[in-house]
Scaffold this motif. Structure first.
Motif, short mmCIF file in Angstrom:
data_model
loop_
_atom_site.label_atom_id
_atom_site.label_comp_id
_atom_site.label_asym_id
_atom_site.label_seq_id
_atom_site.Cartn_x
_atom_site.Cartn_y
_atom_site.Cartn_z
N ARG A 86 52.28 58.98 24.92
CA ARG A 86 52.31 60.11 23.98
C ARG A 86 51.21 61.13 24.31
N PRO B 176 50.16 64.73 25.63
CA PRO B 176 50.73 66.06 25.83
C PRO B 176 50.74 66.43 27.31
N PRO C 153 52.06 69.78 28.89
CA PRO C 153 52.71 71.09 28.91
C PRO C 153 53.16 71.50 30.32
N PRO C 154 54.45 71.83 30.49
CA PRO C 154 54.92 72.21 31.83
C PRO C 154 54.44 73.59 32.26
N SER C 155 53.74 74.30 31.36
CA SER C 155 53.29 75.66 31.72
C SER C 155 52.13 75.65 32.71
N TYR C 156 51.35 74.58 32.73
CA TYR C 156 50.25 74.55 33.71
C TYR C 156 50.06 73.17 34.36
N ASP D 258 48.31 74.27 39.66
CA ASP D 258 48.29 74.46 38.20
C ASP D 258 48.40 75.94 37.82
N ARG E 26 57.11 78.40 36.88
CA ARG E 26 57.03 77.73 35.56
C ARG E 26 58.43 77.35 35.09
N ILE F 75 59.90 73.48 34.49
CA ILE F 75 60.55 72.97 33.27
C ILE F 75 61.87 72.30 33.62
N PRO G 51 43.02 69.69 36.15
CA PRO G 51 42.61 69.26 34.80
C PRO G 51 43.75 69.34 33.80
N ARG G 52 43.86 68.33 32.95
CA ARG G 52 44.96 68.20 32.01
C ARG G 52 44.53 67.31 30.82
N PRO G 53 45.27 67.33 29.71
CA PRO G 53 44.88 66.46 28.60
C PRO G 53 45.09 64.99 28.97
N VAL G 54 44.26 64.13 28.41
CA VAL G 54 44.47 62.68 28.56
C VAL G 54 44.36 62.01 27.19
#
Lengths: 533, 533
Positions: free
Chosen positions: A185, A187, A189-192, A202, A209, A213, A265-268
């Motif tokens: 779960r 996040p 985002p395919p935008s970056y 990125d 972009r 998607i 870099p991305r959310p974890v």
């Protein structure tokens, strides 16, 4: 290796006693369910480390494996598989030749899908054999393990963990369809965040972009398709209705083999632990043989060339192309190669059946590293600060190569289209254009400047799961929401409905008031009219 | 304290040389821009640690402060502020009395907003003074710092960092309006992440999720309103158009003072480092005075009671209520209190002007901890495994209390409505209901079982930023996308448009074909009709 529980003098006595009691009374029993090939190589170093810390390790693997072998460091428990070692080796050789054979674009796409399909069927068959091996499953149940360490690409490992009611730890570079983020779960985002196989960075343009998607949806759909037979098998085994995402969402910890010196870099999520460079250990002294080759390379130094553990033979035409390119540069080339030597091999090129890759890259005379771009090799390049020429072959290698290239620390070549001149030019670029060395040194400095070695970090989290029987405090409540609830679509719909109803009522009230006013006015004016008459 | 660079034997020689050169040639110069009060207390221990590691620290603070004082450990550079120490102390006293005075709900809400407004105006005035103090700013510029450590609630610190072209590290429990997640581009789904002031857990009902979304928007809006004057001031100072979110998004590292033993699991970004328990250090031996009180408490043990550094006096009526409750329990009470002793004080209650809180909580005879729920105190409770009675007063304290209560490790009381019986019952519950002790011990074990102490982790990342002049590799590309691009709304709109146009064209084609067919049929049937005639 540093001891864990660093900073123990901060801890209260009761916790120290608990920890020492835990580690004295039972060293810990860990079940390992690996995947063969290069995946096993990096897991192997972690297994050795865990064994050195006193844990009893049981590795459950197919009885026919390319690289998983019996060892004094762990107990190997095997299950029957319906193929032979010769078949497996022939498959690896075929893979090597296949990726070096030029084909039209569409055929290459079909071939890639066919390869993924083959691997999935291969894993499914292994899974069938493992789950139907009652003797092994009973023996595993009786062993009373503390946790399961597994490669999530082999979904069967989680089925065993569920059956044995054990917490699981996943060890992976990632699942091509991004299932790890869906399952955790996290996040995404395919935008970056570029998807696997797109080779994007990125920073994407509008069309990129858009394509990202589309690929994201296609990968998600293809993963469901590929794993559907696994789901059926596991449902039968566990006697419960479960999807692959649900299964993978039960992981206590995801040990992912990258960091942000390499990955964008991305959310974890709290239960995702990044351990990039886990296999990049301490430099060991070179053997006499390698020491003399390396010393003889003089001021020009040497280049290390390996296409990974899966590909050690290539078609002769390609080998000749490589040999020709190597003849044009002054560096010595150390080439891991088990095939027939190409006839045009220059004096500066040494063919070697096995290379101490990390120790060679750590040598100050290492000038460049020609690699297929597997994450294992890439991290050895990063941690030793050696600029790379990347020749990605399959899987995540293209995307890995893109990450190094976009950081200005390497040059990527298309192994099918390239000429010997391209290779020679790429080598000259990464060796003589100072920016490549500077960039890889910058990445190396960022990667190595960490509070704890990734191998120690991985061991810590495995032991954490063993000590606490999982890590439920790191499991987000998002797992208890469905897709609509997670995105608050129900709340938004309700609020919208309230606003619309309120607007409608206000409108009706206004209308009513207006009518009342006008009617009154009308009546008043009528009566006044009458009066006036 | 353990040395940093643990596992250095894994590192290549060149990096060790670079690190030792960096640390020998210049120890590092750090500018600290703190916020007064309890915020300074936790930052202070980090500053001491950094000074012990050889860095030169300059603290830039208002010349009138409640807790920031000159020290041999750092150079204090002050700027003029238009108020006196007496005014500040009177304000703190007023705050203490205000939170203990019962008021109707609406008045309490207005009061809360007024308090936030007051704090913002107070910070804005300090900011004005700091930025207009040319002498200080020039002296800071000449000092050639490596980085700025600051509390992000004082936005001015980032303005100074921008002006001095220095990377910044933020040290915070969080900004009430969730601005830290907006600024770090960290996903923050309101469906399972409760907002400040809602007192919800991560498992919300439909109405709670709805209210959480409304509060989320309201907080975001109120933050923009509160900080707008700051923005104007900083725009003038920096001579550039910048919003507060942009300013805060320039942080290299966010050191956030919580972990997932306390906070609900949620996504984080690569430059968010969790250091919950940073202030919870090693237990020091108690002084003779406290040792004798504690030993005299016998088998029943003792209870620690403190309402934090900001509130040490309370209305007499409330103090009497507390004293009455304490008289009913067999434990000794150590109460931090500077006001007039209540006349009904029982023998088991000791009023003390200052408590060695952590050392007392670490004592095996500590049975319960009565706290206002500041994050500092809560982590001392967690790391020493002492169940809590929580009396939240303002700010994040209500939400902190909810987190402990929802884990079954404490009981929350409403300090305004509670009676002495409620307090006595709450104390008996957390002391004699074993589940509270078990739950806090579980949280404690999870919190303390970490690979590195949070103070060492904080120091590592501050030094990382100083060594590498920032951490741009941890900055996600999301910062370069606008809101529409980030959510891929432009791509979705385009794809929708394509699908609609394709459907429209297909429809038109179908219509055209149908017409052609029918016309033909019509004509054929007509001609056949004619033929038949």
């Amino acid at each position: 290796m540093v001891s864990l529980f660093q900073g123990v003098h901060h801890l209260p006595i009761w916790l120290l006693l608990f920890m020492s009691f835990w580690s004295l009374s039972e060293e810990g029993k860990l079940l390992v369910i690996p995947v063969d090939g290069s995946h096993w190589l990096s897991m192997h170093s972690l297994v050795l480390q865990l064994q050195q810390r006193g844990h009893h390790i049981v590795v459950a693997a197919p009885e026919v494996s390319a690289l998983i072998e019996p060892s004094e460091h762990y107990t190997l428990k095997t299950y029957f598989v319906p193929y032979t070692k010769e078949y497996l080796e022939a498959e690896f050789r075929r893979l090597g030749h296949q990726v070096f054979t030029p084909r039209p674009f569409l055929e290459r796409v079909t071939q890639t899908f066919a390869r993924i399909g083959n691997i999935t069927t291969f894993l499914l068959n292994s899974c069938k054999q493992l789950l139907s091996n009652k003797e092994l499953i009973i023996s595993l149940k009786e062993s009373a393990f503390d946790a399961v360490l597994m490669d999530p690409i082999f979904l069967c490992g989680q089925a065993v963990a569920e059956y044995l009611s054990l917490p699981s730890i996943y060890f992976s570079r990632g699942i091509p369809c991004g299932l790890e983020f869906q399952a955790a779960r996290c996040p995404n985002p395919p935008s970056y965040i570029p998807r696997f196989f797109t080779h994007y960075t990125d920073h994407m343009t509008f069309p990129q972009r858009m394509w990202n998607i589309i690929v994201s949806s296609a990968l998600s759909w293809s993963c469901s398709l590929l794993y559907s037979s696994h789901e059926d098998l596991i449902r039968d085994f566990l006697q419960q209705d479960v999807t692959m995402t649900e299964l993978l969402s039960h992981a206590s910890i995801w040990l992912l083999k990258y960091d942000f010196a390499f990955e964008y870099p991305r959310p974890v999520m709290p239960n995702i632990v990044l351990i990039g460079g886990v296999t990049c250990g301490q430099q060991k002294p070179l053997s006499q043989e390698f020491e003399s080759i390396v010393n003889a390379s003089g001021e020009h130094g040497f280049v290390v060339f390996s296409l990974g553990s899966m590909v050690s033979e290539i078609p002769m035409k390609k080998a000749q192309q490589f040999a020709e390119a190597f003849g044009t540069i002054p560096q010595t080339i150390l080439w891991r190669y088990t095939g027939q030597p190409p006839p045009n091999l220059a004096n500066n090129t040494k063919l070697i059946k096995w290379l101490p890759q990390n120790d060679l890259l750590a040598h100050p005379k290492a000038r460049a590293f020609i690699t297929h771009g597997g994450s294992h090799g890439i991290y050895e390049g990063i941690c030793n600060g050696v600029p790379m020429v990347l020749m990605p072959l399959f899987g995540d290698q293209m995307d890995n190569a893109k990450r190094i290239e976009s950081r200005g620390a390497g040059v990527t070549l298309n192994v099918l289209d390239m000429t010997s001149k391209d290779l020679s030019a790429a080598l000259n670029t990464v060796i003589y254009d100072k920016s490549y060395k500077e960039n890889i040194m910058r990445l190396s400095a960022l990667h190595l400047d960490r509070p704890i070695h990734p191998l120690d970090l991985a061991v810590h989290w495995i032991e954490f799961v063993m000590r606490h029987k999982g890590a439920p405090h790191l499991r987000p409540a998002a797992h208890d929401l469905n897709w609509i609830q997670y995105h608050s679509l129900d709340v938004i719909a309700f609020l919208l409905a309230v606003v619309l109803v309120a607007m409608f009522i206000s409108w009706k009230c206004c209308l009513f008031c207006c009518r009342k006013c006008f009617c009154k006015k009308g009546r008043v004016s009528k009566s006044s009219k009458t009066k006036a008459q």
